[in-house]
Scaffold this active site. Structure first.
Site, PDB file in Angstrom:
ATOM      1  N   CYS A  50       0.865  -1.183   0.000  1.00 32.98           N
ATOM      2  CA  CYS A  50       0.000   0.000   0.000  1.00 32.98           C
ATOM      3  C   CYS A  50       0.900   1.231   0.000  1.00 32.98           C
ATOM      4  O   CYS A  50       2.080   1.142  -0.371  1.00 32.98           O
ATOM      5  CB  CYS A  50      -0.965  -0.028   1.188  1.00 32.98           C
ATOM      6  SG  CYS A  50      -0.169  -0.040   2.813  1.00 32.98           S
ATOM      7  N   ASN A  84       2.313   1.431   4.344  1.00 30.93           N
ATOM      8  CA  ASN A  84       2.676   0.170   5.006  1.00 30.93           C
ATOM      9  C   ASN A  84       2.349   0.198   6.503  1.00 30.93           C
ATOM     10  O   ASN A  84       3.053  -0.422   7.307  1.00 30.93           O
ATOM     11  CB  ASN A  84       4.160  -0.184   4.767  1.00 30.93           C
ATOM     12  CG  ASN A  84       4.561  -1.596   5.184  1.00 30.93           C
ATOM     13  OD1 ASN A  84       5.693  -1.850   5.560  1.00 30.93           O
ATOM     14  ND2 ASN A  84       3.638  -2.547   5.116  1.00 30.93           N
ATOM     15  N   CYS A 110      -1.425   0.657   7.365  1.00 37.22           N
ATOM     16  CA  CYS A 110      -2.854   0.347   7.503  1.00 37.22           C
ATOM     17  C   CYS A 110      -3.252  -0.909   6.726  1.00 37.22           C
ATOM     18  O   CYS A 110      -3.572  -1.934   7.323  1.00 37.22           O
ATOM     19  CB  CYS A 110      -3.714   1.524   7.026  1.00 37.22           C
ATOM     20  SG  CYS A 110      -3.411   3.058   7.925  1.00 37.22           S
ATOM     21  N   ARG A 111      -3.260  -0.817   5.395  1.00 36.96           N
ATOM     22  CA  ARG A 111      -3.821  -1.899   4.574  1.00 36.96           C
ATOM     23  C   ARG A 111      -2.887  -3.078   4.372  1.00 36.96           C
ATOM     24  O   ARG A 111      -3.277  -4.233   4.592  1.00 36.96           O
ATOM     25  CB  ARG A 111      -4.243  -1.337   3.210  1.00 36.96           C
ATOM     26  CG  ARG A 111      -5.399  -0.365   3.293  1.00 36.96           C
ATOM     27  CD  ARG A 111      -5.560   0.429   2.014  1.00 36.96           C
ATOM     28  NE  ARG A 111      -4.464   1.376   1.830  1.00 36.96           N
ATOM     29  CZ  ARG A 111      -4.276   2.128   0.766  1.00 36.96           C
ATOM     30  NH1 ARG A 111      -5.117   2.030  -0.240  1.00 36.96           N
ATOM     31  NH2 ARG A 111      -3.271   2.968   0.706  1.00 36.96           N
ATOM     32  N   SER A 112      -1.668  -2.822   3.909  1.00 39.36           N
ATOM     33  CA  SER A 112      -0.811  -3.957   3.539  1.00 39.36           C
ATOM     34  C   SER A 112      -0.407  -4.841   4.714  1.00 39.36           C
ATOM     35  O   SER A 112      -0.324  -6.065   4.528  1.00 39.36           O
ATOM     36  CB  SER A 112       0.412  -3.492   2.732  1.00 39.36           C
ATOM     37  OG  SER A 112       1.227  -2.614   3.460  1.00 39.36           O
ATOM     38  N   ASP A 145      -8.117   3.656   0.882  1.00 42.09           N
ATOM     39  CA  ASP A 145      -7.192   4.153   1.901  1.00 42.09           C
ATOM     40  C   ASP A 145      -7.990   4.627   3.122  1.00 42.09           C
ATOM     41  O   ASP A 145      -8.775   5.572   3.020  1.00 42.09           O
ATOM     42  CB  ASP A 145      -6.409   5.318   1.279  1.00 42.09           C
ATOM     43  CG  ASP A 145      -5.410   5.936   2.234  1.00 42.09           C
ATOM     44  OD1 ASP A 145      -5.396   5.549   3.421  1.00 42.09           O
ATOM     45  OD2 ASP A 145      -4.652   6.800   1.788  1.00 42.09           O
TER      46      ASP A 145
HETATM   47  P1  4NP Z   1      -1.775   2.668   4.100  1.00 43.40           P
HETATM   48  O1  4NP Z   1      -2.453   3.988   4.706  1.00 43.40           O
HETATM   49  O2  4NP Z   1      -1.242   3.042   2.743  1.00 43.40           O
HETATM   50  O3  4NP Z   1      -2.888   1.696   4.034  1.00 43.40           O
HETATM   51  O4  4NP Z   1      -0.692   2.272   5.081  1.00 43.40           O
HETATM   52  C1  4NP Z   1      -1.821   5.233   4.680  1.00 43.40           C
HETATM   53  C2  4NP Z   1      -0.861   5.520   5.618  1.00 43.40           C
HETATM   54  C3  4NP Z   1      -0.267   6.765   5.605  1.00 43.40           C
HETATM   55  C4  4NP Z   1      -0.629   7.711   4.660  1.00 43.40           C
HETATM   56  C5  4NP Z   1      -1.593   7.398   3.723  1.00 43.40           C
HETATM   57  C6  4NP Z   1      -2.184   6.153   3.728  1.00 43.40           C
HETATM   58  N1  4NP Z   1      -0.038   8.986   4.679  1.00 43.40           N
HETATM   59  O5  4NP Z   1      -0.442   9.843   3.864  1.00 43.40           O
HETATM   60  O6  4NP Z   1       0.870   9.242   5.481  1.00 43.40           O
END
Ligand code: 4NP
Length: 157
Positions: A8, A11, A13-15, A123
């Site tokens: 993602c 790294n 939340c989702r992945s 997201d």
């Molecule tokens: P992820 O979520 O891609 O699922 O880990 C996010 C974590 C951080 C950010 C965006 C999405 N950010 O903009 O910092």
């Protein structure tokens, strides 16, 4: 041994949640896989998974762990299947992949869920607990689909 990488943006939340879901589904299927996760971005390097992601996953018995890292060239070579959580991640991965052979390993994670109502795991970063719950609901069948694909029980779309 099949090596899978979930990817993602951050790294956190989702992945990492998708990684845990694939690990559990493959263990339940008796399939030997190595699963890891990474981000396309560098925003949260070294951070543990987001507490909301950990909590939402824990409600389904999943343990989400790890420290955020950015995908490396070695990841593209090491893994057999590289799973993008959304279309931005897919585009970034295709641009980052060092060559045609590694590009061929990249897929949309939800393409393995025949019941998916869209291509992306949205997201949840700026969302609330419900968004994280929804994220887990999206991730679980996709993880099952990945394992069914690998055991030959379900073709990819
Ligand atoms: P992820 O979520 O891609 O699922 O880990 C996010 C974590 C951080 C950010 C965006 C999405 N950010 O903009 O910092």
């Amino acid at each position: 041994m099949i090596r899978i990488l979930t990817v993602c943006l951050g790294n956190i939340c989702r992945s990492p949640a998708a990684e845990a879901a694939i690990r559990r589904a493959s263990q339940e299927a008796g399939l030997e896989v190595e699963v890891d996760s990474a981000g396309t971005g560098r925003y949260h390097l070294g951070e543990p998974p987001h507490p909301r992601s950990v909590a939402a996953a824990a409600r389904t018995g999943l343990e989400v762990r790890g420290a955020a890292r950015q995908i490396t060239r070695n990841d593209f070579e090491r893994h057999d299947l590289i799973l993008a959580m959304d279309r931005h991640n897919l585009e970034d991965l295709l641009a980052m992949a060092p060559d045609e052979d590694t590009r061929a390993k990249i897929r949309m994670f939800r393409s393995f869920d025949p019941g998916a109502d869209g291509p992306d795991v949205p997201d949840p970063y700026y969302g609330d607990d419900d968004d994280y719950r929804r994220m887990i609901e999206i991730i679980l069948p996709a993880a099952e689909g990945v394992v069914l694909h690998l055991t030959g029980d379900q073709p990819p779309r």
